[in-house]
Write an enzyme that holds these catalytic residues in place. Structure first.
Site, PDB file in Angstrom:
ATOM      1  N   GLY A 233     -41.062 -28.812  13.436  1.00  0.00           N
ATOM      2  CA  GLY A 233     -41.676 -29.892  12.669  1.00  0.00           C
ATOM      3  C   GLY A 233     -42.557 -30.763  13.529  1.00  0.00           C
ATOM      4  O   GLY A 233     -42.526 -30.677  14.762  1.00  0.00           O
ATOM      5  N   GLY A 236     -41.649 -36.692  15.964  1.00  0.00           N
ATOM      6  CA  GLY A 236     -41.104 -37.910  15.368  1.00  0.00           C
ATOM      7  C   GLY A 236     -40.397 -37.737  14.047  1.00  0.00           C
ATOM      8  O   GLY A 236     -40.032 -38.727  13.411  1.00  0.00           O
ATOM      9  N   THR A 237     -40.177 -36.492  13.616  1.00  0.00           N
ATOM     10  CA  THR A 237     -39.556 -36.286  12.303  1.00  0.00           C
ATOM     11  C   THR A 237     -38.035 -36.233  12.363  1.00  0.00           C
ATOM     12  O   THR A 237     -37.393 -36.176  11.318  1.00  0.00           O
ATOM     13  CB  THR A 237     -40.090 -34.991  11.663  1.00  0.00           C
ATOM     14  OG1 THR A 237     -39.991 -33.915  12.604  1.00  0.00           O
ATOM     15  CG2 THR A 237     -41.536 -35.161  11.257  1.00  0.00           C
ATOM     16  N   GLY A 238     -37.451 -36.208  13.553  1.00  0.00           N
ATOM     17  CA  GLY A 238     -35.995 -36.294  13.645  1.00  0.00           C
ATOM     18  C   GLY A 238     -35.305 -35.036  14.116  1.00  0.00           C
ATOM     19  O   GLY A 238     -34.119 -34.852  13.851  1.00  0.00           O
ATOM     20  N   LYS A 239     -36.009 -34.152  14.817  1.00  0.00           N
ATOM     21  CA  LYS A 239     -35.381 -32.910  15.287  1.00  0.00           C
ATOM     22  C   LYS A 239     -34.295 -33.198  16.321  1.00  0.00           C
ATOM     23  O   LYS A 239     -33.174 -32.696  16.210  1.00  0.00           O
ATOM     24  CB  LYS A 239     -36.460 -31.983  15.867  1.00  0.00           C
ATOM     25  CG  LYS A 239     -37.559 -31.616  14.884  1.00  0.00           C
ATOM     26  CD  LYS A 239     -38.552 -30.633  15.486  1.00  0.00           C
ATOM     27  CE  LYS A 239     -39.368 -31.260  16.593  1.00  0.00           C
ATOM     28  NZ  LYS A 239     -40.239 -32.357  16.112  1.00  0.00           N
ATOM     29  N   THR A 240     -34.621 -34.008  17.310  1.00  0.00           N
ATOM     30  CA  THR A 240     -33.630 -34.337  18.342  1.00  0.00           C
ATOM     31  C   THR A 240     -32.498 -35.182  17.757  1.00  0.00           C
ATOM     32  O   THR A 240     -31.340 -35.057  18.170  1.00  0.00           O
ATOM     33  CB  THR A 240     -34.306 -35.086  19.502  1.00  0.00           C
ATOM     34  OG1 THR A 240     -35.421 -34.315  19.970  1.00  0.00           O
ATOM     35  CG2 THR A 240     -33.341 -35.302  20.643  1.00  0.00           C
ATOM     36  N   HIS A 456     -71.083 -52.489   5.372  1.00  0.00           N
ATOM     37  CA  HIS A 456     -70.478 -51.175   5.612  1.00  0.00           C
ATOM     38  C   HIS A 456     -69.109 -51.069   4.932  1.00  0.00           C
ATOM     39  O   HIS A 456     -68.843 -50.103   4.199  1.00  0.00           O
ATOM     40  CB  HIS A 456     -70.343 -50.956   7.121  1.00  0.00           C
ATOM     41  CG  HIS A 456     -69.820 -49.603   7.501  1.00  0.00           C
ATOM     42  ND1 HIS A 456     -70.627 -48.591   7.953  1.00  0.00           N
ATOM     43  CD2 HIS A 456     -68.559 -49.086   7.499  1.00  0.00           C
ATOM     44  CE1 HIS A 456     -69.897 -47.523   8.204  1.00  0.00           C
ATOM     45  NE2 HIS A 456     -68.616 -47.806   7.945  1.00  0.00           N
ATOM     46  N   GLU A 457     -68.241 -52.050   5.178  1.00  0.00           N
ATOM     47  CA  GLU A 457     -66.897 -51.998   4.592  1.00  0.00           C
ATOM     48  C   GLU A 457     -66.939 -52.185   3.084  1.00  0.00           C
ATOM     49  O   GLU A 457     -66.147 -51.568   2.349  1.00  0.00           O
ATOM     50  CB  GLU A 457     -65.993 -53.053   5.238  1.00  0.00           C
ATOM     51  CG  GLU A 457     -65.820 -52.907   6.746  1.00  0.00           C
ATOM     52  CD  GLU A 457     -65.271 -51.555   7.150  1.00  0.00           C
ATOM     53  OE1 GLU A 457     -64.571 -50.920   6.337  1.00  0.00           O
ATOM     54  OE2 GLU A 457     -65.557 -51.119   8.280  1.00  0.00           O
TER      55      GLU A 457
END
Length: 643
Positions: A233, A236-240, A456-457
């Site tokens: 994945g 930062g998705t939580g594998k560890t 522009h914005e």
């Protein structure tokens, strides 16, 4: 479960300087006990002076060593005489009663012996003796440098071979595994309750843990325990975190290490560490091995190998393949691994029988983000009735690590503003801080540049408001933030599939900034760099990846294996490359012209919006509704909430 690698707190630590001091004291003690000259002043004298001492009756005893050297011991009465003042005291200024006091070389030993016999007969000498030389002090002095060198060598070697995780990384234990053995009672407190979201991944991981706890439930039906599970994945998705939860739940020995721990500058070390790791795991089976960032050692073999010699990483991988599924493999050892580069892993590593399961840990959806927020909000002092649904909507595309960072930044912002609790605005400011960067209100911007940035914005906001599939607007700001001079914030709809008209609307809204400059000033600037980069990537993806172009057709040049990055040639001909370039340019220019047309039709409203933006610097959805009216095709699910 005992942790073999945990240091013993009751172990006495001995300082090396204390050891050196003890050695010196022992040497001096032996020297003093053996009558050595360490504490005594032994003066040199001559044979004629000795005759004078002997005639005066001042000599108590004479010892002759090896018939060549005589030691003279004076009487107590003689030591009181002024002429013997120099030998009356030792180096510590104590009375030198023990002696010897003088030493000299004799000539003929027979003549000297007769002289001593005569002195004894006349009562001028009490005793004499002839002895072989056997001075332990001198022997120790000669051996002392050798003993010190040997002692230092032993001490340094012990220090180099001791300590570290399993002795790994040390000179004698370099082939030992660096894996850390965790004790579930003290080291790991994370459980599956601490892992929010990831329901599918947790279910499969929990099944492995359940198999270790209650194997009969599965083996009674003929099932076998999986050899390994690969967590794949984005970062930062939580594998560890999942692996930590397994360590906390499994109640079995859990070995954890990184893929880079196998890599070393010495040949054969990686394979040796793999063997040692599995040997330790088998001794404590059933056990779990977790290898984080396995792509460091598990890359496909034979790719990009220009060395032409022995590849240490390949040897390490071959040993890992053999240990996971080879002769003598112990089925009670499960291997968990995590990577965000599964495309570069070797196919032999990915096959069933090694990693039986590939568990994809994806970015959380809106429901999972709410659960993750609730976990990270627990330790914070927050206002009552904080809307976690609102926070989940405001963070599309955020990973679990990003959400944890949002919560931490919100607490820091609240503390910076001297608040007693973290409120909704702090979280919104934290999202802005993470996505856009830090506000730079003191940045010097000229009035002309401020007008150009506002136009522009406002162009982005106007075009996105007029297009059905463009992301709903949240706010627009011309306050410099990070590297950008202004920004428009949107709340994109979370789609599982994207259609061409949706991608074209997004491209048109992105080109709205440059189009507004063209419509208003009839000239363009460099401020659209990030917009052009985004649009070019989208157009190239439509043409070369997703097959959404009529001239190229249903063809993709995307390589999911990731091996195309090693090739020096393109997977298409030069003629096709020209067509791709033309189609990309045509897509971008057509959406640019479309944006210009929309802005020409709403030029007055564009200028009105820009004026409000110059005055307030930040505008929200309400300001656009006041100018353009309600947006008819807003999606209720992802509609932006007023800030």
């Amino acid at each position: 479960m005992a942790n073999d690698n945990k240091p013993n707190p009751n172990k006495i630590k001995i300082s090396p300087w204390l050891m050196y001091g003890l050695i010196i004291l022992i040497f001096l003690g032996i020297s003093y006990a053996t009558g050595g000259s360490s504490f005594q002043e032994v003066a040199k004298t001559s044979s004629s002076k000795f005759n004078t001492y002997l005639e005066n009756g001042d000599v108590q005893k004479v010892i002759v060593y090896n018939k060549t050297e005589a030691e003279v011991y004076l009487t107590k009465e003689a030591l009181a005489k002024p002429m013997y003042k120099g030998v009356a005291k030792d180096l510590l200024n104590r009375p030198n009663i023990k002696g010897p006091h003088y030493v000299f070389d004799i000539g003929n030993d027979e003549i000297f012996q007769k002289k001593l016999e005569t002195a004894v007969a006349e009562g001028k000498l009490k005793d004499y003796n002839f002895l072989p030389k056997n001075n332990w002090s001198d022997i120790l002095i000669s051996l002392l440098p050798i003993l010190i060198i040997v002692g230092l060598w032993i001490f340094i070697m012990r220090r180099m071979s001791g300590g570290g995780a399993g002795g790994g990384g040390q000179i004698f234990n370099i082939g030992k595994s660096k894996a850390k053995l965790f004790d579930e009672k003290t080291d790991i407190t994370t459980t599956f309750k601490d892992v929010a979201g990831l329901e599918g991944a947790k279910e499969e991981i929990q099944e492995i843990v359940e198999f270790l706890k209650n194997p009969e439930k599965y083996t009674n039906l003929g099932g076998k325990i999986p050899k390994g599970a690969l967590l794949v994945g984005p970062p930062g998705t939580g594998k560890t975190l999942l692996a930590k939860a397994v360590a906390g739940e499994a109640k079995v020995p859990f070995f954890s290490l990184s893929g880079s721990d196998f890599v070393e500058m010495f040949v054969g070390v990686g394979a040796s560490r793999v063997r040692d790791l599995f040997k330790q795991a088998k001794e404590k089976s059933p056990a779990i091995i977790f290898i984080d960032e396995i792509d460091a050692v598990g890359r496909a073999r034979g790719k990009n190998n220009f060395s032409g010699g022995n590849d240490e990483r390949e040897n390490t991988l071959n040993q890992l393949l053999t240990e996971m599924d080879g002769f003598g493999t112990n089925s009670n050892v499960i291997v968990l691994a995590a990577t965000n580069r599964a495309d570069v892993l070797d196919k032999a590593l990915m096959r069933a029988g090694r990693f039986d399961r590939q568990i994809f840990v994806d970015l959380p959806d809106i429901r999972e983000r709410k659960e993750i927020f609730e976990v990270h909000l627990t330790p914070l002092k927050k206002v009552e009735n904080l809307d976690t649904d609102f926070l989940a909507k405001q963070t599309p595309g955020f990973s679990g690590a990003d959400i944890a960072n949002v919560c931490n930044e919100a607490a820091l912002i609240a503390a910076r503003n001297n608040k007693t609790a973290v409120d909704k605005q702090d979280f919104l400011d934290a999202v802005d801080r993470i996505v856009g960067g830090l506000e730079k209100k003191n940045k010097i911007v000229t009035p002309d540049e401020k007008k150009a940035i506002a136009i522009h914005e406002a162009g982005h906001a106007t075009v996105s408001w007029m297009l059905e599939h463009a992301a709903p607007l949240v706010k627009v700001t011309i306050v410099p933030r990070g590297q950008s001079l202004g920004a428009a914030w949107y709340l994109p709809e979370e789609r599982l599939i994207v259609r061409p008209d949706q991608m074209l609307d997004e491209m048109c809204a992105t080109m709205g900034g440059r189009a507004a400059e063209k419509v208003t000033f009839n000239r363009i600037s460099t401020g659209a760099l990030s917009d052009l980069e985004k649009v070019t990537k989208q157009a190239r993806a439509m043409v070369t990846i997703y097959g959404l172009n009529d001239k190229i057709g249903n063809v993709t040049y995307y390589d999911s294996s990731g091996q195309s990055e090693y090739n020096f040639s393109k997977p298409y001909s030069e003629d096709t490359a020209m067509i791709i370039d033309k189609e990309i340019s045509s897509l971008i220019e057509s959406q640019y012209e479309r944006a210009i047309q929309i802005l020409e039709e709403n030029k007055d409203k564009l200028n009105q919006l820009a004026d409000i933006l110059i005055e307030k610097e930040v505008i929200f959805k309400d300001d656009l509704e006041a100018i353009f009216g309600k947006r008819n095709f807003d999606k209720n699910l992802q509609e932006a909430t007023d800030l």
